[in-house]
Write a protein that holds these residues in place. Sequence first.
Motif, PDB file in Angstrom:
ATOM      1  N   ALA A 105      -0.087  -0.106 -17.857  1.00 45.50           N
ATOM      2  CA  ALA A 105       0.091   1.310 -18.138  1.00 45.50           C
ATOM      3  C   ALA A 105      -0.490   2.417 -17.120  1.00 45.50           C
ATOM      4  CB  ALA A 105      -0.483   1.534 -19.603  1.00 45.50           C
ATOM      5  N   HIS A 106      -1.786   2.122 -16.492  1.00 42.57           N
ATOM      6  CA  HIS A 106      -2.203   3.025 -15.696  1.00 42.57           C
ATOM      7  C   HIS A 106      -1.423   3.154 -14.262  1.00 42.57           C
ATOM      8  CE1 HIS A 106      -5.389   5.597 -14.397  1.00 42.57           C
ATOM      9  NE2 HIS A 106      -5.493   5.057 -13.052  1.00 42.57           N
ATOM     10  N   MET A 107      -1.085   1.576 -13.845  1.00 41.53           N
ATOM     11  CA  MET A 107      -0.114   1.529 -12.535  1.00 41.53           C
ATOM     12  C   MET A 107       1.358   2.075 -13.167  1.00 41.53           C
ATOM     13  SD  MET A 107      -1.092  -2.208 -11.705  1.00 41.53           S
ATOM     14  CE  MET A 107       0.514  -2.135 -10.255  1.00 41.53           C
ATOM     15  N   CYS A 108       1.775   2.109 -14.096  1.00 44.62           N
ATOM     16  CA  CYS A 108       3.298   2.693 -14.336  1.00 44.62           C
ATOM     17  C   CYS A 108       3.102   4.023 -14.410  1.00 44.62           C
ATOM     18  CB  CYS A 108       3.676   2.162 -15.777  1.00 44.62           C
ATOM     19  SG  CYS A 108       4.409   0.440 -15.662  1.00 44.62           S
ATOM     20  N   GLY A 109       2.086   4.801 -15.234  1.00 47.05           N
ATOM     21  CA  GLY A 109       1.857   6.057 -15.138  1.00 47.05           C
ATOM     22  C   GLY A 109       1.894   6.853 -13.738  1.00 47.05           C
ATOM     23  N   ALA A 110       0.991   6.031 -12.916  1.00 42.70           N
ATOM     24  CA  ALA A 110       0.850   6.820 -11.742  1.00 42.70           C
ATOM     25  C   ALA A 110       2.282   6.726 -10.821  1.00 42.70           C
ATOM     26  CB  ALA A 110      -0.376   5.880 -10.813  1.00 42.70           C
ATOM     27  N   LEU A 111       2.996   5.429 -11.186  1.00 47.64           N
ATOM     28  CA  LEU A 111       4.418   5.495 -10.443  1.00 47.64           C
ATOM     29  C   LEU A 111       5.402   6.562 -10.934  1.00 47.64           C
ATOM     30  CD1 LEU A 111       4.719   1.837 -10.218  1.00 47.64           C
ATOM     31  CD2 LEU A 111       4.303   3.447  -8.254  1.00 47.64           C
ATOM     32  N   ALA A 112       5.041   6.906 -12.490  1.00 50.48           N
ATOM     33  CA  ALA A 112       6.065   7.832 -13.025  1.00 50.48           C
ATOM     34  C   ALA A 112       5.539   9.294 -12.543  1.00 50.48           C
ATOM     35  CB  ALA A 112       5.797   7.827 -14.574  1.00 50.48           C
ATOM     36  N   ARG A 113       4.406   9.332 -12.114  1.00 46.35           N
ATOM     37  CA  ARG A 113       4.144  10.805 -11.676  1.00 46.35           C
ATOM     38  C   ARG A 113       4.234  10.810 -10.254  1.00 46.35           C
ATOM     39  NH1 ARG A 113      -0.498   9.113 -14.560  1.00 46.35           N
ATOM     40  NH2 ARG A 113      -1.507   8.547 -12.745  1.00 46.35           N
ATOM     41  N   GLY A 114       4.991   9.882  -9.590  1.00 46.58           N
ATOM     42  CA  GLY A 114       5.405   9.917  -8.286  1.00 46.58           C
ATOM     43  C   GLY A 114       4.325   9.349  -7.045  1.00 46.58           C
ATOM     44  N   ASN A 148       1.952   6.446  -5.440  1.00 46.93           N
ATOM     45  CA  ASN A 148       2.187   5.226  -4.976  1.00 46.93           C
ATOM     46  C   ASN A 148       0.836   4.352  -5.490  1.00 46.93           C
ATOM     47  OD1 ASN A 148       4.501   5.815  -3.463  1.00 46.93           O
ATOM     48  ND2 ASN A 148       3.456   6.166  -1.661  1.00 46.93           N
ATOM     49  N   VAL A 149       1.099   2.910  -5.440  1.00 46.30           N
ATOM     50  CA  VAL A 149      -0.079   2.222  -6.147  1.00 46.30           C
ATOM     51  C   VAL A 149      -0.481   1.001  -4.851  1.00 46.30           C
ATOM     52  CG1 VAL A 149      -0.788   0.725  -7.715  1.00 46.30           C
ATOM     53  CG2 VAL A 149       0.693   2.556  -8.359  1.00 46.30           C
ATOM     54  N   LYS A 150      -1.756   1.148  -4.359  1.00 46.37           N
ATOM     55  CA  LYS A 150      -2.231   0.371  -3.414  1.00 46.37           C
ATOM     56  C   LYS A 150      -3.160  -0.633  -3.998  1.00 46.37           C
ATOM     57  CE  LYS A 150      -3.679  -0.170   1.076  1.00 46.37           C
ATOM     58  NZ  LYS A 150      -3.795   0.448   2.538  1.00 46.37           N
ATOM     59  N   ILE A 151      -3.002  -1.886  -4.001  1.00 43.05           N
ATOM     60  CA  ILE A 151      -4.058  -2.776  -4.618  1.00 43.05           C
ATOM     61  C   ILE A 151      -4.546  -3.480  -3.128  1.00 43.05           C
ATOM     62  CG2 ILE A 151      -4.538  -4.650  -5.868  1.00 43.05           C
ATOM     63  CD1 ILE A 151      -2.537  -3.512  -7.930  1.00 43.05           C
ATOM     64  N   SER A 152      -5.724  -3.336  -2.878  1.00 38.46           N
ATOM     65  CA  SER A 152      -5.996  -3.837  -1.550  1.00 38.46           C
ATOM     66  C   SER A 152      -6.351  -5.428  -1.710  1.00 38.46           C
ATOM     67  CB  SER A 152      -7.593  -3.312  -1.327  1.00 38.46           C
ATOM     68  OG  SER A 152      -8.082  -4.130  -0.170  1.00 38.46           O
ATOM     69  N   GLY A 153      -5.779  -6.027  -0.898  1.00 41.39           N
ATOM     70  CA  GLY A 153      -5.748  -7.620  -0.605  1.00 41.39           C
ATOM     71  C   GLY A 153      -4.402  -8.216  -1.306  1.00 41.39           C
ATOM     72  N   PHE A 154      -3.645  -7.160  -2.164  1.00 38.28           N
ATOM     73  CA  PHE A 154      -2.497  -7.432  -3.027  1.00 38.28           C
ATOM     74  C   PHE A 154      -1.222  -7.055  -2.455  1.00 38.28           C
ATOM     75  CE2 PHE A 154       0.569  -7.209  -6.794  1.00 38.28           C
ATOM     76  CZ  PHE A 154       0.431  -8.397  -7.013  1.00 38.28           C
ATOM     77  N   GLY A 155      -1.056  -5.588  -2.472  1.00 34.00           N
ATOM     78  CA  GLY A 155      -0.224  -4.953  -1.781  1.00 34.00           C
ATOM     79  C   GLY A 155       0.180  -3.513  -2.398  1.00 34.00           C
ATOM     80  N   SER A 156       1.292  -2.999  -1.974  1.00 34.43           N
ATOM     81  CA  SER A 156       1.469  -1.465  -2.326  1.00 34.43           C
ATOM     82  C   SER A 156       3.004  -1.478  -3.041  1.00 34.43           C
ATOM     83  CB  SER A 156       1.668  -0.896  -1.026  1.00 34.43           C
ATOM     84  OG  SER A 156       0.335  -0.708  -0.435  1.00 34.43           O
ATOM     85  N   PHE A 157       2.995  -0.792  -4.124  1.00 28.47           N
ATOM     86  CA  PHE A 157       4.118  -0.273  -4.859  1.00 28.47           C
ATOM     87  C   PHE A 157       4.551   1.334  -4.432  1.00 28.47           C
ATOM     88  CE2 PHE A 157       2.016  -3.364  -7.665  1.00 28.47           C
ATOM     89  CZ  PHE A 157       3.112  -4.384  -8.027  1.00 28.47           C
ATOM     90  N   VAL A 158       5.462   1.486  -3.641  1.00 32.71           N
ATOM     91  CA  VAL A 158       6.007   2.735  -3.253  1.00 32.71           C
ATOM     92  C   VAL A 158       7.136   3.037  -3.688  1.00 32.71           C
ATOM     93  CG1 VAL A 158       6.656   3.683  -0.892  1.00 32.71           C
ATOM     94  CG2 VAL A 158       4.734   1.946  -1.188  1.00 32.71           C
ATOM     95  N   LEU A 159       7.321   4.206  -4.124  1.00 32.55           N
ATOM     96  CA  LEU A 159       8.479   5.038  -4.521  1.00 32.55           C
ATOM     97  C   LEU A 159       9.277   5.494  -3.180  1.00 32.55           C
ATOM     98  CD1 LEU A 159       7.257   7.053  -7.789  1.00 32.55           C
ATOM     99  CD2 LEU A 159       9.104   5.044  -7.555  1.00 32.55           C
ATOM    100  N   ARG A 160      10.396   5.560  -3.114  1.00 36.06           N
ATOM    101  CA  ARG A 160      11.319   6.117  -2.192  1.00 36.06           C
ATOM    102  C   ARG A 160      12.292   6.620  -2.855  1.00 36.06           C
ATOM    103  NH1 ARG A 160      13.596   1.713   1.083  1.00 36.06           N
ATOM    104  NH2 ARG A 160      15.102   2.948   1.189  1.00 36.06           N
ATOM    105  N   GLU A 161      12.639   8.037  -2.085  1.00 34.22           N
ATOM    106  CA  GLU A 161      13.738   8.778  -2.593  1.00 34.22           C
ATOM    107  C   GLU A 161      15.183   8.432  -1.726  1.00 34.22           C
ATOM    108  OE1 GLU A 161      13.962  10.929  -5.067  1.00 34.22           O
ATOM    109  OE2 GLU A 161      11.774  10.640  -5.238  1.00 34.22           O
ATOM    110  N   LYS A 162      16.047   7.865  -2.350  1.00 26.86           N
ATOM    111  CA  LYS A 162      17.423   7.562  -1.628  1.00 26.86           C
ATOM    112  C   LYS A 162      18.255   8.594  -1.927  1.00 26.86           C
ATOM    113  CE  LYS A 162      18.427   3.277  -1.047  1.00 26.86           C
ATOM    114  NZ  LYS A 162      18.897   1.893  -1.051  1.00 26.86           N
ATOM    115  N   SER A 163      19.092   9.094  -0.654  1.00 28.68           N
ATOM    116  CA  SER A 163      20.034  10.148  -0.694  1.00 28.68           C
ATOM    117  C   SER A 163      21.344   9.635  -1.141  1.00 28.68           C
ATOM    118  CB  SER A 163      20.043  10.902   0.615  1.00 28.68           C
ATOM    119  OG  SER A 163      20.392   9.988   1.417  1.00 28.68           O
ATOM    120  N   GLU A 164      22.286  10.690  -1.673  1.00 25.89           N
ATOM    121  CA  GLU A 164      23.513   9.988  -1.955  1.00 25.89           C
ATOM    122  C   GLU A 164      24.336   9.732  -0.904  1.00 25.89           C
ATOM    123  OE1 GLU A 164      27.406  12.127  -3.947  1.00 25.89           O
ATOM    124  OE2 GLU A 164      25.693  13.233  -3.467  1.00 25.89           O
TER     125      GLU A 164
END
Length: 99
Positions: A36-45, A47-63
């Motif tokens: 829930a904490h991870m989802c909340g951070a992503l919803a607020r825009g 990024n979530v980085k977990i050292s030794g695991f990886g990063s969840f990154v939000l990207r804006e794609k244009s039309e």
Amino acid sequence: MAATGTLTRADLAEALHRDVGLSRAESATFVEQVLAHMCGALARGENVKISGFGSFVLREKSERIGRNPKTGVEVPIAPRRVLTFRASQSMRDDIIDAG
């Protein structure tokens, strides 16, 4: 891990119960709170980085213009946010070595 080859929330909670010694209820609550904490951070825009695991990154794609593969008709694709995951180098190394 489950017989289906998919790691689930229940599997994570069971591993916490077994390896850390939390009760099953506490383990399930802990897993839910972390997710829930991870989802909340992503919803607020954020990024979530977990050292030794990886990063969840939000990207804006244009039309952009896409094409219906069946008919060949061009159609506009609306701008949108997409979530990407990039595994850390140590995780990639572990996965490649395990394969």
